[in-house]
Scaffold this motif. Structure first.
Motif, mmCIF file in Angstrom:
data_model
loop_
_atom_site.group_PDB
_atom_site.id
_atom_site.type_symbol
_atom_site.label_atom_id
_atom_site.label_comp_id
_atom_site.label_asym_id
_atom_site.label_seq_id
_atom_site.Cartn_x
_atom_site.Cartn_y
_atom_site.Cartn_z
ATOM 1 N N ARG A 84 2.569 -34.764 -4.147
ATOM 2 C CA ARG A 84 2.795 -35.084 -2.734
ATOM 3 C C ARG A 84 3.028 -36.578 -2.552
ATOM 4 O O ARG A 84 3.831 -36.987 -1.717
ATOM 5 N N ARG A 87 6.483 -37.347 -3.503
ATOM 6 C CA ARG A 87 7.415 -36.904 -2.463
ATOM 7 C C ARG A 87 7.257 -37.693 -1.163
ATOM 8 O O ARG A 87 7.995 -37.478 -0.214
ATOM 9 N N GLU A 89 4.595 -37.612 0.856
ATOM 10 C CA GLU A 89 3.897 -36.826 1.860
ATOM 11 C C GLU A 89 2.471 -37.301 2.092
ATOM 12 O O GLU A 89 1.798 -36.859 3.030
ATOM 13 N N VAL A 90 1.964 -38.169 1.230
ATOM 14 C CA VAL A 90 0.664 -38.808 1.410
ATOM 15 C C VAL A 90 0.833 -40.277 1.043
ATOM 16 O O VAL A 90 1.822 -40.668 0.411
ATOM 17 N N ARG A 114 4.838 -39.148 12.078
ATOM 18 C CA ARG A 114 3.389 -38.912 11.987
ATOM 19 C C ARG A 114 3.051 -37.441 12.163
ATOM 20 O O ARG A 114 2.121 -36.935 11.535
ATOM 21 N N ARG A 116 5.066 -34.951 11.328
ATOM 22 C CA ARG A 116 5.551 -34.252 10.142
ATOM 23 C C ARG A 116 4.733 -34.587 8.904
ATOM 24 O O ARG A 116 4.534 -33.737 8.035
ATOM 25 N N HIS A 117 4.252 -35.840 8.815
ATOM 26 C CA HIS A 117 3.505 -36.273 7.627
ATOM 27 C C HIS A 117 2.201 -36.934 8.061
ATOM 28 O O HIS A 117 2.044 -38.156 7.956
ATOM 29 N N GLN A 119 -0.637 -37.173 6.803
ATOM 30 C CA GLN A 119 -1.471 -37.810 5.788
ATOM 31 C C GLN A 119 -0.869 -39.105 5.249
ATOM 32 O O GLN A 119 -1.390 -39.681 4.303
ATOM 33 N N VAL A 120 0.231 -39.548 5.852
ATOM 34 C CA VAL A 120 0.789 -40.858 5.502
ATOM 35 C C VAL A 120 0.328 -41.852 6.563
ATOM 36 O O VAL A 120 0.596 -41.679 7.751
ATOM 37 N N SER A 279 7.579 -42.710 0.743
ATOM 38 C CA SER A 279 7.237 -42.592 2.168
ATOM 39 C C SER A 279 8.363 -43.136 3.034
ATOM 40 O O SER A 279 8.636 -42.610 4.113
ATOM 41 N N ARG A 282 11.012 -40.488 3.360
ATOM 42 C CA ARG A 282 10.659 -39.457 4.337
ATOM 43 C C ARG A 282 10.870 -39.966 5.760
ATOM 44 O O ARG A 282 11.320 -39.229 6.636
#
Length: 301
Positions: A84, A87, A89-90, A114, A116-117, A119-120, A279, A282
């Protein structure tokens, strides 16, 4: 005592059948049996009882099963989290932006990202366009939103330009006009951002007056544009601001289009080569969707 071997142990413990466990682990039965024997040797105790009636856990095996399951589960979670992170996602996104950029659709992009993701973690850092360039070059931020042209080797993703409008006191005589001509500004006190902040825009604004045979009467250089609007409200002078700032109404200030039209303000997302952080990729995906949907263009109009 590797994770693969622990997973083999858990499979046998759950199936109590070496052949079925071997199929489940995609191994031959001899290879699985060899792993279990090696594990028992490392533990120093038999984990299974094997006889003609079948397979059963020994007391040591029963005690070993819970921690082994947890180890396999945590290893699987660690692998998933690592993927993740790859990718994007975190983790963390460090986003630098100019004050003007954040008056457009950028807040909407941040909010959509925020959602959509979640945990970022997003660090939002306001700075001038040259400082965004410097922060990208030094690696202090992952992605920037600035105003081209740039003086450094950066990769740019162009966003819709921001058109300019004229901010003037609501009580000014020119505020009665629907459209103001540059010639009407011949003797008016002009507020403008310093050339050091945006030389391209500064030069083009001056050229706008020069083309009309006018020498602009600059009474003060001011930044940011929100401060310029405050000075307009105070009656200090008139000045060009982006239409997105113009939509953030302030009492005592009117906004009017100008002919010939002043230069629009270019905006771009930027990052330092060779690659953008995961990140950042994304976030750029979210921005691209908003651009394709015309959200940035509507925010700039």
């Amino acid at each position: 005592m590797d994770i693969r071997t622990l997973a083999c142990f858990v499979a046998v413990a759950e199936d109590l059948h070496f052949r079925r466990a071997a199929e489940r682990m995609n191994l031959t039965q001899p290879a699985l049996s060899q792993r279990i024997r090696a594990l028992e040797g490392e533990v120093g105790a038999d984990l299974f009882e094997r006889d003609r009636r079948g397979v059963a856990l020994t007391p040591a095996g029963a005690a070993f099963l819970g921690p082994a399951r947890e180890a396999v589960r945590h290893a699987s979670m660690a692998k998933a989290e690592a993927l993740r992170a790859v990718r994007g996602e975190v983790g963390r996104l460090r986003l630098g932006f100019t004050p003007i950029a954040f008056y457009g659709v950028l807040p909407e992009a941040v909010q959509a990202f925020r959602i959509r993701h979640p945990q970022v973690e997003v660090d939002l850092i306001e700075m001038s366009s040259p400082k965004v360039e410097a922060a990208l070059a030094s690696g202090d931020i992952d992605l920037g939103v600035l105003h081209p042209p740039v003086s450094r080797d950066l990769i740019l993703y162009a966003l819709p330009d921001e058109p300019f409008v004229l901010a003037l006191p609501a009580t000014h005589r020119l505020a009665e006009q629907a459209v103001i001509r540059v010639a009407d500004l011949a003797h008016e006190p002009l507020l403008i951002a310093p050339r050091s902040i945006g030389p391209g825009i500064y030069d083009r604004v001056i050229a706008l007056f020069t083309a009309e045979g006018i020498s602009p009467r600059i009474v003060q250089e001011v930044t940011p544009m929100t401060t310029l609007v405050g000075l307009v409200a105070a009656g200090t002078g008139l000045g060009f601001v982006t239409s997105s700032i113009g939509r953030a109404t302030r009492p005592g200030v009117a906004y009017r289009p100008v002919l010939p039209p002043p230069p629009s303000l270019p905006i771009a997302a930027a990052w330092h080569p060779p690659t953008l952080s995961a990140s950042g990729e994304r976030f750029l995906e979210v921005v691209r969707v908003l651009v394709e949907q015309g959200e940035f263009a509507r925010a700039a109009s």
